[in-house]
Design a protein around this motif. Structure first.
Motif, PDB file in Angstrom:
ATOM      1  N   THR A 291       0.825  -1.204   0.000  1.00  0.00           N
ATOM      2  CA  THR A 291       0.000   0.000   0.000  1.00  0.00           C
ATOM      3  C   THR A 291       0.863   1.259   0.000  1.00  0.00           C
ATOM      4  O   THR A 291       0.605   2.209  -0.743  1.00  0.00           O
ATOM      5  N   LEU A 292       1.900   1.264   0.820  1.00  0.00           N
ATOM      6  CA  LEU A 292       2.787   2.426   0.874  1.00  0.00           C
ATOM      7  C   LEU A 292       3.532   2.638  -0.442  1.00  0.00           C
ATOM      8  O   LEU A 292       3.831   3.777  -0.816  1.00  0.00           O
ATOM      9  N   THR A 293       3.826   1.571  -1.159  1.00  0.00           N
ATOM     10  CA  THR A 293       4.483   1.695  -2.460  1.00  0.00           C
ATOM     11  C   THR A 293       3.623   2.506  -3.421  1.00  0.00           C
ATOM     12  O   THR A 293       4.094   3.427  -4.100  1.00  0.00           O
ATOM     13  N   VAL A 294       2.342   2.184  -3.474  1.00  0.00           N
ATOM     14  CA  VAL A 294       1.413   2.920  -4.332  1.00  0.00           C
ATOM     15  C   VAL A 294       1.319   4.381  -3.888  1.00  0.00           C
ATOM     16  O   VAL A 294       1.305   5.308  -4.722  1.00  0.00           O
ATOM     17  N   GLY A 327      -2.983  11.793   3.745  1.00  0.00           N
ATOM     18  CA  GLY A 327      -3.719  11.062   4.775  1.00  0.00           C
ATOM     19  C   GLY A 327      -3.362   9.598   4.820  1.00  0.00           C
ATOM     20  O   GLY A 327      -3.184   9.010   5.892  1.00  0.00           O
ATOM     21  N   SER A 328      -3.219   8.982   3.651  1.00  0.00           N
ATOM     22  CA  SER A 328      -2.959   7.548   3.597  1.00  0.00           C
ATOM     23  C   SER A 328      -1.544   7.195   4.035  1.00  0.00           C
ATOM     24  O   SER A 328      -1.336   6.181   4.711  1.00  0.00           O
ATOM     25  N   SER A 329      -0.558   8.006   3.690  1.00  0.00           N
ATOM     26  CA  SER A 329       0.817   7.683   4.072  1.00  0.00           C
ATOM     27  C   SER A 329       1.019   7.802   5.573  1.00  0.00           C
ATOM     28  O   SER A 329       1.706   6.964   6.188  1.00  0.00           O
ATOM     29  N   PHE A 395      12.613   3.198  -2.864  1.00  0.00           N
ATOM     30  CA  PHE A 395      13.641   2.168  -3.063  1.00  0.00           C
ATOM     31  C   PHE A 395      13.899   1.394  -1.765  1.00  0.00           C
ATOM     32  O   PHE A 395      13.963   0.154  -1.762  1.00  0.00           O
ATOM     33  N   LEU A 396      14.022   2.112  -0.643  1.00  0.00           N
ATOM     34  CA  LEU A 396      14.302   1.458   0.639  1.00  0.00           C
ATOM     35  C   LEU A 396      13.111   0.642   1.142  1.00  0.00           C
ATOM     36  O   LEU A 396      13.285  -0.386   1.794  1.00  0.00           O
ATOM     37  N   LEU A 397      11.906   1.097   0.850  1.00  0.00           N
ATOM     38  CA  LEU A 397      10.712   0.411   1.335  1.00  0.00           C
ATOM     39  C   LEU A 397      10.634  -1.026   0.836  1.00  0.00           C
ATOM     40  O   LEU A 397      10.137  -1.913   1.548  1.00  0.00           O
ATOM     41  N   ARG A 398      11.115  -1.277  -0.357  1.00  0.00           N
ATOM     42  CA  ARG A 398      11.017  -2.616  -0.926  1.00  0.00           C
ATOM     43  C   ARG A 398      11.887  -3.630  -0.195  1.00  0.00           C
ATOM     44  O   ARG A 398      11.779  -4.840  -0.432  1.00  0.00           O
ATOM     45  N   SER A 399      12.761  -3.166   0.695  1.00  0.00           N
ATOM     46  CA  SER A 399      13.612  -4.088   1.461  1.00  0.00           C
ATOM     47  C   SER A 399      12.990  -4.477   2.802  1.00  0.00           C
ATOM     48  O   SER A 399      13.547  -5.281   3.541  1.00  0.00           O
ATOM     49  N   VAL A 400      11.814  -3.915   3.132  1.00  0.00           N
ATOM     50  CA  VAL A 400      11.142  -4.211   4.403  1.00  0.00           C
ATOM     51  C   VAL A 400      10.272  -5.451   4.229  1.00  0.00           C
ATOM     52  O   VAL A 400       9.426  -5.507   3.333  1.00  0.00           O
ATOM     53  N   ASN A 401      10.487  -6.454   5.089  1.00  0.00           N
ATOM     54  CA  ASN A 401       9.709  -7.699   5.059  1.00  0.00           C
ATOM     55  C   ASN A 401       8.624  -7.608   6.123  1.00  0.00           C
ATOM     56  O   ASN A 401       8.894  -7.739   7.323  1.00  0.00           O
TER      57      ASN A 401
END
Length: 415
Positions: A291-294, A327-329, A395-401
């Motif tokens: 969701t945060l990626t979008v 609001g969403s972020s 870019f950094l968000l994609r490394s969070v599991n």
């Protein structure tokens, strides 16, 4: 309900009215670039002080089960300092900075503490939805206060009053509404945490330091939490820049008046509430990271469009894109921290969330202010440079599991 109460402060003081009033009236003698830089310095000072104390306050609140007491102190402080802004006259730059710094410190501390109640009132699987509801209610609270201020500003301008006459009254309106709307929180919200007994010879202050140090030492166990905190600090730098400088950009670049700006922020509050509600539900279904990626992609598109916009119609489209993303972020980030926080240590870990947010609140606006000062007030260059925070954050968000982070929160840390 507290999200409803405190949103008037950020909406009126930091986002829509007082920030632009500071740049255009109080510090007008410093020039557009200099006045903007002074405002961002004030924000940096306030958030720097919060940065140094938030984890300690959070640990103390958790250990002593004093979150509600701490919340009362910060609420009263923010209300008092906000009302005091009504006394500031044009040219009184130092007093304006001191009061807005004090009010922002109180507001930010209260925001961290109220967020720490989330794990106590919501199960992990519902945190995204509950957090989204809270942010939605908060934006409607900001909408109500701003609408009241708009009504007064319109009446005052019809009477021939200037900004130096009607802006102080909007500070009193904001303070009064904060006090009134916060009452239900203190009447009905219960402190569910159980007080831990202090070891002999210990003090809350030292316990706070110890627990924060323990948290840092457990960084390996809470790997995804700390990775997300780093990610959050990056993209939140861009978000906070927009929050405290959007009205200034609208007036200095797009030629908006105070009434135009307030109308724009009113609409943005509506779209922000919609965004928090809609993406909060998506977050529970598709996951926080996805969701945060979008949402970050939406931020990037909005700022590129803002840089290129030359007419008001396009800028209104940008404003609503920002509202949905804003609001969403905020909601999604708060819920993810709640999911990654170990039981019984919510205030401490939300203190670290506050630390990341306040680091962002220093870096983002200060970089914007510095760029406008160096470029002699070129706000377009400054807004485009802000996009770097969202690109790096994405870019950094994609490394969070996400799954691993939630499992770690439920697993006792080992040395």
């Amino acid at each position: 309900m507290y999200d409803f109460a405190n949103s008037g402060y950020t909406t009126v003081v930091l986002t829509a009215i007082f920030n632009a009033y500071f740049v255009g009236v109080i510090a007008a003698g410093a020039g557009h670039g200099g006045a903007t830089f002074l405002w961002t310095i004030a924000m940096a000072i306030a958030n720097g002080l919060v940065l140094m104390t938030a984890p300690i306050v959070g640990a103390m609140a958790d250990f002593g089960a004093h979150k509600k007491r701490f919340l009362a102190v910060t609420t009263l402080g923010c209300i008092a300092f906000t009302a005091s802004l009504a006394l500031i006259q044009p040219g009184e730059i130092l007093w304006a900075i001191l009061l807005v710094v004090a009010a922002t410190i109180m507001f930010s501390a209260g925001e961290n503490i109220i967020a720490a109640f989330l794990p106590e009132i919501s199960p992990p699987d519902d945190m995204g939805r509950i957090s989204g509801y809270g942010w939605s209610l908060g934006y409607f609270g900001g909408l109500l206060v701003l609408a009241m201020c708009l009504a007064y500003v319109s009446w005052a301008e019809a009477k021939g009053q200037t900004a130096s006459q009607y802006v102080p009254v909007t500070m009193l309106i904001t303070a009064a509404m904060f006090a009134l709307a916060a009452l239900p929180t203190f009447i009905w919200l219960r402190e569910r945490a159980v007080k831990s007994r202090l070891p002999e010879g210990e003090h809350f202050l030292f316990i706070g330091f110890k627990r924060v140090m323990e948290t840092w030492h457990e960084a390996r166990h809470y790997h995804d939490l700390f990775r997300f905190l780093l990610t959050l600090a990056i993209f939140q730098s861009g978000i906070y820049t927009v929050i405290v400088l959007a009205a200034i950009y609208a007036q200095q670049v797009m030629g908006f008046t105070t009434r135009d700006t307030v109308m724009m922020i009113l609409v943005v509050n509506v779209t922000a509430a919609i965004g928090a509600f809609f993406f909060g539900r998506l977050q529970d279904r598709f996951g926080s990271v996805n969701t945060l990626t979008v949402i970050l992609l939406l931020w990037i598109a909005a700022l590129v469009t803002a840089y290129a916009s030359t007419d008001r119609t396009t800028f209104w489209v940008v404003a609503n894109m920002i509202g949905l993303a804003l609001g969403s972020s905020q909601s999604a980030s708060r819920a993810l921290i709640g999911q990654f926080s170990p039981p019984g240590r919510s205030a401490e870990f939300f203190g670290l969330w506050g630390l990341a947010v306040k680091l962002a609140a220093i870096l983002g606006p200060l970089s914007y202010g510095l760029i406008t000062w160096l470029t002699d007030g070129n706000h377009r260059v400054a807004i485009l440079s802000t996009n770097a925070f969202f690109i790096v954050g994405l870019f950094l968000l994609r490394s969070v599991n996400e799954k691993r982070g939630r499992i770690a929160a439920d697993t006792p840390a080992t040395s």
